[in-house]
Design an enzyme around this catalytic site. Structure first.
Site, short mmCIF file in Angstrom:
data_model
loop_
_atom_site.label_atom_id
_atom_site.label_comp_id
_atom_site.label_asym_id
_atom_site.label_seq_id
_atom_site.Cartn_x
_atom_site.Cartn_y
_atom_site.Cartn_z
N ASP A 140 0.84 -1.35 0.10
CA ASP A 140 -0.03 -0.09 -0.05
C ASP A 140 0.98 1.10 -0.11
O ASP A 140 0.75 2.15 0.72
CB ASP A 140 -0.96 -0.01 1.37
CG ASP A 140 -1.91 1.05 1.21
OD1 ASP A 140 -2.16 1.82 -0.02
OD2 ASP A 140 -2.47 1.45 2.35
N ASP A 283 -0.94 8.86 10.36
CA ASP A 283 -1.57 8.22 9.19
C ASP A 283 -3.02 7.91 9.73
O ASP A 283 -2.94 6.75 10.79
CB ASP A 283 -0.82 6.97 8.42
CG ASP A 283 -1.59 6.28 7.43
OD1 ASP A 283 -1.85 7.23 6.41
OD2 ASP A 283 -1.91 5.25 7.46
N GLU A 325 -3.80 12.93 9.72
CA GLU A 325 -4.18 12.62 8.32
C GLU A 325 -5.61 12.25 8.53
O GLU A 325 -5.84 11.06 8.29
CB GLU A 325 -3.43 11.85 7.79
CG GLU A 325 -3.83 11.77 6.20
CD GLU A 325 -4.34 10.13 5.75
OE1 GLU A 325 -4.92 10.30 4.81
OE2 GLU A 325 -4.33 9.28 6.74
N ARG A 519 -4.60 4.38 -7.64
CA ARG A 519 -4.13 5.87 -7.33
C ARG A 519 -2.53 5.83 -7.76
O ARG A 519 -1.99 6.80 -7.74
CB ARG A 519 -4.16 5.61 -5.64
CG ARG A 519 -5.42 5.81 -5.14
CD ARG A 519 -5.35 5.89 -3.66
NE ARG A 519 -4.88 4.55 -3.07
CZ ARG A 519 -4.71 4.09 -1.92
NH1 ARG A 519 -4.73 5.05 -0.81
NH2 ARG A 519 -4.21 2.83 -1.75
C1 GLC Z 1 -3.89 6.79 4.60
C2 GLC Z 1 -2.94 7.08 3.31
C3 GLC Z 1 -3.09 6.06 2.28
C4 GLC Z 1 -3.17 4.74 2.84
C5 GLC Z 1 -4.26 4.30 4.06
C6 GLC Z 1 -3.87 3.21 4.88
O1 GLC Z 1 -5.12 7.43 4.06
O2 GLC Z 1 -2.61 8.40 2.89
O3 GLC Z 1 -2.36 6.12 1.31
O4 GLC Z 1 -3.73 3.81 1.78
O5 GLC Z 1 -3.84 5.49 5.01
O6 GLC Z 1 -2.74 3.23 5.35
#
Ligand code: GLC
Length: 646
Positions: A140, A283, A325, A519
């Site tokens: 990911d 995150d 985030e 993405r």
């Molecule tokens: C956040 C990251 C994303 C990721 C997700 C899971 O949203 O920006 O890219 O897939 O977390 O870790």
């Protein structure tokens, strides 16, 4: 609140850890004493019922002392400098870029030779996308971490990271990296032990014997990746159990009801703090607490955990700011700045995902009313907290702003989102945008959007059709979108490649570790021959890059754009134009943007009624002087033109 028992306990620990009489040690102790009562209250609220609560609390206190003791002299000095500046991250001098180290520069060592390029652009704050060990193919983009302390060999070594941090610090640049708090890779040693049957480590995750609880929880938990990873639970054959996996099946959610998990992850937070990280991007913080019968997002205890982390880092690694985030609904994003007495004691920074999304909304419709409606919520951000402002990042564009904002603008939410998905998602054939739908939910038809800044602004199709006018229009759109992010308040964060007009890259489709996730179409591999074109006058790359360079220079010259709750949105009486006034110490600057493909005009009335305004103003963007007319006279806009009027 002053707590005498805890204070005496801390003083005892100060002796044990041989704290000296230095100003820094004394300050550390003062901060600790100031925060200890709250730290204990939150830790007790979450973990007070655990039979070994006191031992865990003691471990927490000791880890804060250990972190302080291990913090380098250079970092302690930097902490002091930042403390003198106060809320250092509100400054108009900061200019960020988010990038994948491997795709941008090969590896961490390679970053060094690219710093000149970034400095030439004006970037001084780097967000390195995840660089810790993560299994290739099930990564990911690095957000499935198998070792939080070991730089993945694809990027280099731990030493390379330390060297880069030192170089950045010497160049007065800032470093941001992620802590992936919500989950680990299923290859993390905790997960391996859990697979092998260890009950202790199964308790680090959410493990269930059968589908009974997962089925009940799935009823209320929205799916994050409904196409590639439907549901929120995955069967683990090795253990014959089900694990909670909210994101991909290979990302196992950590169980924060277990104090051991909290302490381990806090220790990783401290580790990054002592590496010299200036801003730690937490995150997916919205997901860190789960409760049956809820969406398992934005729960009160998720906020409590973040507040606990904040109070601890304020003491142990005071120069490190926290970015949450949280890509959630506007009112909920706001809560990550802290509420009640925790305002400014939770996350210092959050993504302005709402502003980002309504920018794309306005660009598609040529109508800015939804953007204006969204400001009622966005204006509630407390002084002291700031945004990451951005037009694009590595993730998709979600259309998660509230229905009432869409309704206030006179649209029907379902039909409106349908229009946007068609416009950007590669469905409406005459749309200038080239993008794709991401994470389409077959049950609800909800979807988000993928695509690079340039492609979504029309450059990809314009180049393919060799249409010079359309190419110029897309450059104008790119510049206007970036300009708004630059001045709206917050730290602008560019996404690498956008500065050199990269369009979508479809090669991810050939890589089985990426092809299920579109993405990747907007996460380019930098071709430095293409980037060299930023220096060739008249090239598209040069136009985009030099516009951006000029915008950044302008931002850094304007103290009024520091994020000090000094913004006032204007009523311009033209739905295609949106504007705001930024003010500070008697200085005022007006920023006005035309989101439509048509020429537009607004009356000078919007600059202040009844003649309370200057007779001439300078447009700091074009350098032209403008005679300001009477209330009913007009300021004219070309398509996608913007003004910076002083
Ligand atoms: C956040 C990251 C994303 C990721 C997700 C899971 O949203 O920006 O890219 O897939 O977390 O870790």
């Amino acid at each position: 609140m002053y707590n005498i028992t805890l204070t005496q306990h801390l003083q005892g620990l100060a002796k044990k850890f041989k704290l000296g009489k230095t100003v820094n040690d004394q300050q550390f102790l003062t901060h600790f004493i100031a925060n200890i009562d709250e730290i204990q209250a939150i830790f007790h609220m979450i973990y007070g019922q655990h039979p070994n609560y006191s031992t865990f609390f003691e471990q927490l206190l000791e880890s804060i002392f250990e972190t302080h003791a291990a913090r380098s002299k250079a970092l302690k000095e930097r902490d002091e400098e930042k403390a003198k500046q106060g809320f250092w991250y509100l400054s108009n001098q900061l200019m960020g870029m988010s990038l994948y180290v491997d795709r941008f520069a090969g590896n961490l060592k390679g970053m060094s030779s690219k710093l000149d390029y970034l400095q030439k652009l004006g970037v001084n704050y780097l967000h390195l996308m995840p660089i810790f060990e993560s299994p290739e193919g099930e990564s990911d983009g690095g957000y499935a971490v198998s070792d939080f302390r070991k730089v993945d060999k694809r990027f280099g070594s731990n030493k390379d990271l330390i060297d880069l941090q030192k170089e950045l610090q010497a160049k007065n640049m800032y470093l941001m990296i992620d802590i992936v708090l919500n989950h680990t890779s299923h290859h993390h040693e905790w997960a391996k032990k859990a697979k092998a049957g260890s009950k202790e480590y199964q308790d680090y995750f959410y493990f269930y014997d059968d589908r009974k609880i997962p089925d009940q929880m799935d009823e209320t938990m929205p799916e994050i990746f409904p196409e590639s990873s439907p549901g929120s639970f995955t069967y683990i054959p090795e253990a014959d159990k089900w694990a909670m996996t909210v994101f991909h099946h290979y990302q196992w959610d950590l169980n924060y009801t277990n104090p051991k998990v909290f302490l381990e992850m806090l220790s990783n937070v401290f580790h990054y703090g002592n590496l010299g990280v200036d801003v730690l991007r937490i995150d997916a913080p919205a997901f860190i607490w789960k409760e049956m019968g809820t969406t398992c997002q934005n729960l009160p205890k998720a906020h409590k955990l973040l507040q606990l982390i904040k109070l601890c880092t304020e003491v142990a690694t005071p120069g490190m700011a926290l970015l949450g985030e949280a890509i959630v609904a506007p009112a909920q994003i706001m809560e990550y700045f802290g509420t009640g007495r925790f305002v400014n004691h939770e996350c210092d920074v959050a993504y302005n995902a709402t502003q980002m999304a309504v920018q794309w909304d306005a660009l598609a419709t040529g109508d800015t009313r939804i953007m204006l409606a969204a400001q009622q919520e966005l204006q509630k951000k407390p002084l002291g907290g700031t945004w990451i402002t951005y037009t694009r990042c590595h993730d998709d564009i979600g259309l998660g702003y509230d229905d009432y904002m869409i309704e206030q603008a006179g649209f029907t939410p379902y039909l409106h989102r349908h229009y946007l998905k068609n416009y950007y998602g590669g469905i409406q054939t005459d749309s200038p945008a080239a993008g794709a739908l991401f994470a389409v939910n077959p049950k609800t038809q909800d979807a988000r959007l993928s695509g690079s800044l340039a492609s979504l602004c029309g450059l990809e199709k314009a180049i393919a059709s060799k249409n010079a006018t359309a190419i110029q229009t897309s450059i104008d759109k790119i510049t206007m979108m970036q300009a708004q992010s630059m001045f709206v308040g917050g730290v602008p964060m560019l996404f690498y490649g956008d500065e050199a007009a990269y369009t979508n890259d479809y090669t991810y489709l050939q890589d089985p570790g990426k092809s299920y996730d579109n993405r990747w179409m907007h996460r380019p591999i930098i071709d430095w021959k293409k980037n060299a074109a930023v220096d060739s006058p008249k090239s598209v790359e040069n136009k985009v890059f030099s516009n951006l360079q000029k915008l950044i220079k302008l931002r850094k010259s304007l103290k009024v754009v520091a994020d000090l709750k000094n913004i006032h949105w204007l009523e311009v009486h033209n739905n295609s134009i949106i504007g705001f006034e930024r003010y500070l110490n008697g200085e005022k600057v007006y920023f006005l943007f035309n989101f439509s493909a048509e020429p537009q005009e607004v009356t000078y009335y919007m600059l202040g009624a009844y003649g309370e305004r200057a007779t001439t103003m300078k447009d700091l963007w074009s350098g032209k002087t403008i005679q300001i007319g009477m209330d009913h006279d007009h300021l004219a806009f070309a398509p996608y033109q913007f003004y910076v009027l002083k």
